[in-house]
Design a protein around this motif. Structure first.
Motif, PDB file in Angstrom:
ATOM      1  N   GLU A 284       0.817  -1.212   0.000  1.00  0.00           N
ATOM      2  CA  GLU A 284       0.000   0.000   0.000  1.00  0.00           C
ATOM      3  C   GLU A 284       0.860   1.275   0.000  1.00  0.00           C
ATOM      4  N   LYS A 285       1.981   1.226   0.737  1.00  0.00           N
ATOM      5  CA  LYS A 285       2.816   2.431   0.791  1.00  0.00           C
ATOM      6  C   LYS A 285       4.018   2.362  -0.155  1.00  0.00           C
ATOM      7  N   ASN A 286       4.028   1.291  -0.925  1.00  0.00           N
ATOM      8  CA  ASN A 286       5.091   1.114  -1.914  1.00  0.00           C
ATOM      9  C   ASN A 286       6.494   1.162  -1.298  1.00  0.00           C
ATOM     10  N   HIS A 287       6.645   0.552  -0.104  1.00  0.00           N
ATOM     11  CA  HIS A 287       7.967   0.509   0.521  1.00  0.00           C
ATOM     12  C   HIS A 287       8.779  -0.649  -0.046  1.00  0.00           C
ATOM     13  N   GLN A 288      10.085  -0.451  -0.121  1.00  0.00           N
ATOM     14  CA  GLN A 288      11.007  -1.537  -0.474  1.00  0.00           C
ATOM     15  C   GLN A 288      11.338  -2.273   0.817  1.00  0.00           C
ATOM     16  N   LEU A 289      11.251  -3.586   0.799  1.00  0.00           N
ATOM     17  CA  LEU A 289      11.604  -4.355   1.998  1.00  0.00           C
ATOM     18  C   LEU A 289      12.815  -5.227   1.700  1.00  0.00           C
ATOM     19  N   GLU A 290      13.824  -5.100   2.569  1.00  0.00           N
ATOM     20  CA  GLU A 290      14.998  -5.956   2.406  1.00  0.00           C
ATOM     21  C   GLU A 290      15.142  -6.803   3.666  1.00  0.00           C
ATOM     22  N   ILE A 291      15.276  -8.082   3.498  1.00  0.00           N
ATOM     23  CA  ILE A 291      15.446  -8.961   4.670  1.00  0.00           C
ATOM     24  C   ILE A 291      16.834  -9.593   4.576  1.00  0.00           C
ATOM     25  N   ALA A 292      17.664  -9.388   5.582  1.00  0.00           N
ATOM     26  CA  ALA A 292      19.022  -9.946   5.570  1.00  0.00           C
ATOM     27  C   ALA A 292      19.197 -10.830   6.794  1.00  0.00           C
ATOM     28  N   ILE A 293      19.139 -12.126   6.587  1.00  0.00           N
ATOM     29  CA  ILE A 293      19.213 -13.048   7.725  1.00  0.00           C
ATOM     30  C   ILE A 293      20.517 -13.838   7.680  1.00  0.00           C
ATOM     31  N   ASP A 294      21.267 -13.761   8.767  1.00  0.00           N
ATOM     32  CA  ASP A 294      22.488 -14.552   8.863  1.00  0.00           C
ATOM     33  C   ASP A 294      22.068 -15.989   9.227  1.00  0.00           C
ATOM     34  N   PRO A 295      22.256 -16.948   8.289  1.00  0.00           N
ATOM     35  CA  PRO A 295      21.740 -18.299   8.547  1.00  0.00           C
ATOM     36  C   PRO A 295      22.487 -19.033   9.659  1.00  0.00           C
ATOM     37  N   GLU A 324       5.695   7.355   1.832  1.00  0.00           N
ATOM     38  CA  GLU A 324       5.621   6.392   0.715  1.00  0.00           C
ATOM     39  C   GLU A 324       6.952   6.236  -0.013  1.00  0.00           C
ATOM     40  N   ASN A 325       7.134   5.063  -0.634  1.00  0.00           N
ATOM     41  CA  ASN A 325       8.348   4.721  -1.373  1.00  0.00           C
ATOM     42  C   ASN A 325       9.582   4.662  -0.468  1.00  0.00           C
ATOM     43  N   GLY A 326       9.380   4.271   0.756  1.00  0.00           N
ATOM     44  CA  GLY A 326      10.508   4.204   1.700  1.00  0.00           C
ATOM     45  C   GLY A 326      11.280   2.900   1.587  1.00  0.00           C
ATOM     46  N   GLN A 327      12.330   2.841   2.390  1.00  0.00           N
ATOM     47  CA  GLN A 327      13.182   1.641   2.395  1.00  0.00           C
ATOM     48  C   GLN A 327      13.195   1.083   3.822  1.00  0.00           C
ATOM     49  N   ILE A 328      12.813  -0.171   3.970  1.00  0.00           N
ATOM     50  CA  ILE A 328      12.824  -0.791   5.308  1.00  0.00           C
ATOM     51  C   ILE A 328      13.663  -2.065   5.244  1.00  0.00           C
ATOM     52  N   THR A 329      14.600  -2.161   6.177  1.00  0.00           N
ATOM     53  CA  THR A 329      15.489  -3.326   6.185  1.00  0.00           C
ATOM     54  C   THR A 329      15.339  -4.070   7.508  1.00  0.00           C
ATOM     55  N   GLN A 338      24.015 -14.173  21.980  1.00  0.00           N
ATOM     56  CA  GLN A 338      22.814 -13.380  21.750  1.00  0.00           C
ATOM     57  C   GLN A 338      22.459 -13.285  20.270  1.00  0.00           C
ATOM     58  N   ALA A 339      21.164 -13.031  20.038  1.00  0.00           N
ATOM     59  CA  ALA A 339      20.705 -12.803  18.667  1.00  0.00           C
ATOM     60  C   ALA A 339      20.294 -11.336  18.583  1.00  0.00           C
ATOM     61  N   LEU A 340      20.594 -10.711  17.469  1.00  0.00           N
ATOM     62  CA  LEU A 340      20.273  -9.293  17.317  1.00  0.00           C
ATOM     63  C   LEU A 340      19.400  -9.082  16.085  1.00  0.00           C
ATOM     64  N   ILE A 341      18.208  -8.472  16.325  1.00  0.00           N
ATOM     65  CA  ILE A 341      17.330  -8.152  15.193  1.00  0.00           C
ATOM     66  C   ILE A 341      17.324  -6.638  15.052  1.00  0.00           C
ATOM     67  N   GLU A 342      17.498  -6.171  13.817  1.00  0.00           N
ATOM     68  CA  GLU A 342      17.468  -4.720  13.587  1.00  0.00           C
ATOM     69  C   GLU A 342      16.393  -4.411  12.553  1.00  0.00           C
ATOM     70  N   ILE A 343      15.618  -3.370  12.848  1.00  0.00           N
ATOM     71  CA  ILE A 343      14.603  -2.928  11.883  1.00  0.00           C
ATOM     72  C   ILE A 343      14.918  -1.471  11.558  1.00  0.00           C
ATOM     73  N   ILE A 344      15.346  -1.272  10.336  1.00  0.00           N
ATOM     74  CA  ILE A 344      15.878   0.048   9.958  1.00  0.00           C
ATOM     75  C   ILE A 344      14.943   0.675   8.918  1.00  0.00           C
ATOM     76  N   ASP A 345      14.532   1.922   9.166  1.00  0.00           N
ATOM     77  CA  ASP A 345      13.708   2.594   8.157  1.00  0.00           C
ATOM     78  C   ASP A 345      14.340   3.932   7.788  1.00  0.00           C
ATOM     79  N   ASN A 346      13.895   4.509   6.693  1.00  0.00           N
ATOM     80  CA  ASN A 346      14.401   5.843   6.335  1.00  0.00           C
ATOM     81  C   ASN A 346      13.248   6.866   6.427  1.00  0.00           C
ATOM     82  N   GLY A 347      12.464   6.696   7.514  1.00  0.00           N
ATOM     83  CA  GLY A 347      11.284   7.532   7.714  1.00  0.00           C
ATOM     84  C   GLY A 347      11.524   8.818   8.474  1.00  0.00           C
ATOM     85  N   ILE A 348      10.516   9.221   9.243  1.00  0.00           N
ATOM     86  CA  ILE A 348      10.519  10.576   9.836  1.00  0.00           C
ATOM     87  C   ILE A 348      11.544  10.746  10.961  1.00  0.00           C
TER      88      ILE A 348
END
Ligand code: ADP
Length: 414
Positions: A284-295, A324-329, A338-348
Motif C-alpha cells: 500500500e505504501k510502496n515501501h522496499q523491503l529488504e530482509i538480511a538473515i544470517d543463517p 511512501e516509497n521508503g526503504q525498510i530493512t 545473543q541474537a540481534l534483530i534490527e529494523i531500519i527505516d528511512n522515515g521521519i
C-alpha cells in the motif's frame, strides 16, 4: 601520668553534645513524622532538664499555631487547642522571630491561659525559640519548667540548635508525606485507567466478533459495489481487533499474568512470518523491503507468537512512520550468546530526547490529538514488555528528525 577528672560542668556539656550529635543523626535518618516529632521534644526536654517540651507549627489556613507534638501532656487534647498569634507567648516568638525566656509564666500577661487550664498543667518557667527554614519562621519549639533553676543563655543556644535541625527534618518529612500521598493518588488513578481498559477491551470483544463474522460472510457472498463496502468493513474491523488486542495485552502484562510458551524459535522464520503478515501494508505504501538473515544464527528459547508480535509492532511502526516509497530493512545477526534483530527505516526519525519516552504506554511523539499516523501509543510498550519477559533488550536509535530510525532487539541465546 596525671589523669584529669572531668568536672560536673564538663560532664554535663559532654552529655549535651552527645545528645545533640545523636539527635542530628536521628533527624537525618527518620522520615516518619510522628517518630521524628516525638524524638525532637523528648531530646529537647532531656537536654534542657525540663518537665516538658512542645512543638507548635504555623497553620496557614487558620492563621494560628497548633501543637503538633508535646512530651508529657495529653497530645490529643493539646492538638485541639489552637494558639493565637496575638495574645500568646508562642505567637510573640513566632511573630518577632526571637527567642524568649520567661521565668514566671503564670504572672506574665502575654501567657495564653487556655492551654494550662484545659490540661491542668501549671507552667512555671518557659523557653521558646522560633523554628526556621532559611529565613522563614515555620513554628515554635518550647521547653517548660526547668527542673534545675531558671533557663539561661546556654539553654537558649542549645534549643536553637535543636530547633534549626528539627525545622528542616519536619519540612523534609512533610515533603515526603506529600510525595507519598501524590504517589498513592497516582496509583489510584492508574488503577482506574487499567480497570477501564480491561472492561472496555473485554466488552468490545463480543460485538467485534459479531461484526467480523458477518463482514467475513458478506465479503464471501457480496458482489460488485457491495463487495467493496464489505471489504472496507472487514478491514476496519480487523484494525479494531488489533487495537483491542493491544489494550488486552498491555493490561495482562501490567498485572503480570502474561506467560510465555517456550520453545526453540527460529528467528529467521519469525521475521519472515511477521513481514508476510504486513505484506499488504508494505504494498500500500510502496515501501522496499529488504530482509538480511544470517543463517548461522541458531534458535533462541522463546515464545514464537510473542516474538512475532514484537516484530509486527516494530515493522508496523516502520511502515507507518516512513513516507511512501521508503526503504525498510530487517536484519538478523548474532553471537553464540545473543541474537540481534534490527529494523531500519528511512522515515521521519525520532528526536534524541524521545528515544526512551516512546516506550512508555500511550506515549506518542506527535501526541494523540494530531492523529496524523493513527495508533494508540501501546505498540512499543507491549514490545518492550514482551522482550523483557524474554530477558532481552529493545531500544531505538535515530540521528534525529528526518533521518530514519533503527530499532534493535537483542535476545539471549542461552
Ligand atoms: P503508536 O505507533 O500506536 O503511536 P507505539 O508505542 O508503537 O505507538 O509508538 C510510540 C511512538 O513512537 C509513535 O507514536 C511514534 O511517535 C514513535 N515511533 C515509533 N516507531 C517509530 C519509527 N519507526 N519512526 C519514527 N517514530 C516512531
Amino acid at each position: 601520668m596525671k589523669t584529669e577528672i572531668p568536672s560536673t560542668k564538663n560532664k554535663n556539656l559532654v552529655r549535651q553534645l552527645t545528645r545533640l550529635v545523636e539527635i542530628s543523626v536521628q533527624l537525618n535518618s527518620t522520615l516518619d513524622p510522628d517518630l521524628l516529632l516525638r524524638y525532637i521534644i523528648e531530646t529537647a526536654a532531656d537536654i534542657l532538664e525540663c518537665e516538658t517540651a512542645s512543638i507548635l507549627l504555623y497553620n496557614e489556613k487558620q492563621g494560628d499555631l497548633s501543637f503538633i507534638s508535646s512530651s508529657g501532656s495529653d497530645r490529643r487534647k493539646l492538638a485541639q487547642i489552637p494558639v493565637p498569634i496575638e495574645g500568646s507567648i508562642a505567637g510573640l516568638i513566632f511573630k518577632t522571630n526571637q527567642p524568649m525566656v520567661i521565668n514566671d509564666v503564670e504572672q506574665d500577661s502575654r501567657h495564653y491561659q487556655q492551654v494550662g487550664s484545659q490540661l491542668q498543667f501549671q507552667a512555671k518557667n518557659l523557653l521558646g525559640v522560633p523554628m526556621r527554614i532559611k529565613n522563614e519562621v515555620t513554628g515554635v519549639l518550647e521547653a517548660l519548667n526547668k527542673r534545675t533553676g531558671d533557663f539561661n543563655q546556654g539553654d537558649v543556644d542549645l534549643l536553637f540548635i535543636i530547633a534549626d535541625q528539627a525545622a528542616v527534618a519536619i519540612h523534609n518529612a512533610q515533603l515526603v508525606h506529600k510525595l507519598r500521598n501524590a504517589y498513592d493518588e497516582l496509583s489510584r488513578v492508574d488503577k482506574i485507567k487499567s480497570d477501564f481498559i480491561a472492561v472496555a477491551s473485554h466488552e468490545l470483544r463480543t460485538p467485534l466478533g459479531v461484526i467480523l463474522g458477518y463482514a467475513s460472510f458478506l465479503t464471501e457472498e457480496a458482489q460488485g459495489d457491495i463487495s467493496d463496502h464489505a471489504n472496507h468493513v472487514m478491514k476496519a474491523a480487523i484494525q479494531m481487533r488489533g487495537l483491542v488486542q493491544a489494550m488486552t495485552n498491555m493490561n495482562l502484562m501490567q498485572i503480570g499474568s502474561l506467560e510465555l510458551e517456550l520453545t526453540e524459535v527460529n528467528l529467521g522464520e519469525v521475521i519472515q512470518a511477521a513481514c508476510d503478515e504486513l505484506r499488504s501494508s508494505f504494498i500500500e505504501k510502496n515501501h522496499q523491503l529488504e530482509i538480511a538473515i544470517d543463517p548461522t544464527v541458531g534458535p533462541v528459547r522463546g515464545d514464537r507468537d510473542k516474538l512475532k508480535k514484537v516484530l509486527v509492532n516494530l515493522l508496523d511502526n516502520a511502515i507507518r512512520f516512513t513516507p511512501e516509497n521508503g526503504q525498510i530493512t530487517v536484519r538478523l545477526s548474532g553471537t553464540p550468546h545473543q541474537a540481534l534483530i534490527e529494523i531500519i527505516d528511512n522515515g521521519i526519525g525520532i528526536p534524541a530526547f524521545e528515544l526512551e519516552n516512546i516506550f512508555k504506554q500511550f506515549y506518542q511523539v506527535e501526541g494523540h490529538l494530531t492523529r496524523r499516523f493513527g495508533g494508540m501509543g501501546l505498540g512499543l510498550a507491549i514490545a518492550r514488555g514482551l522482550v523483557d519477559l524474554h530477558k532481552g533488550k529493545i531500544w531505538a536509535e535515530s540521528a534525529g528528525v528526518g533521518t530514519g530510525s533503527t530499532f534493535r532487539v537483542s535476545l539471549p541465546r542461552k
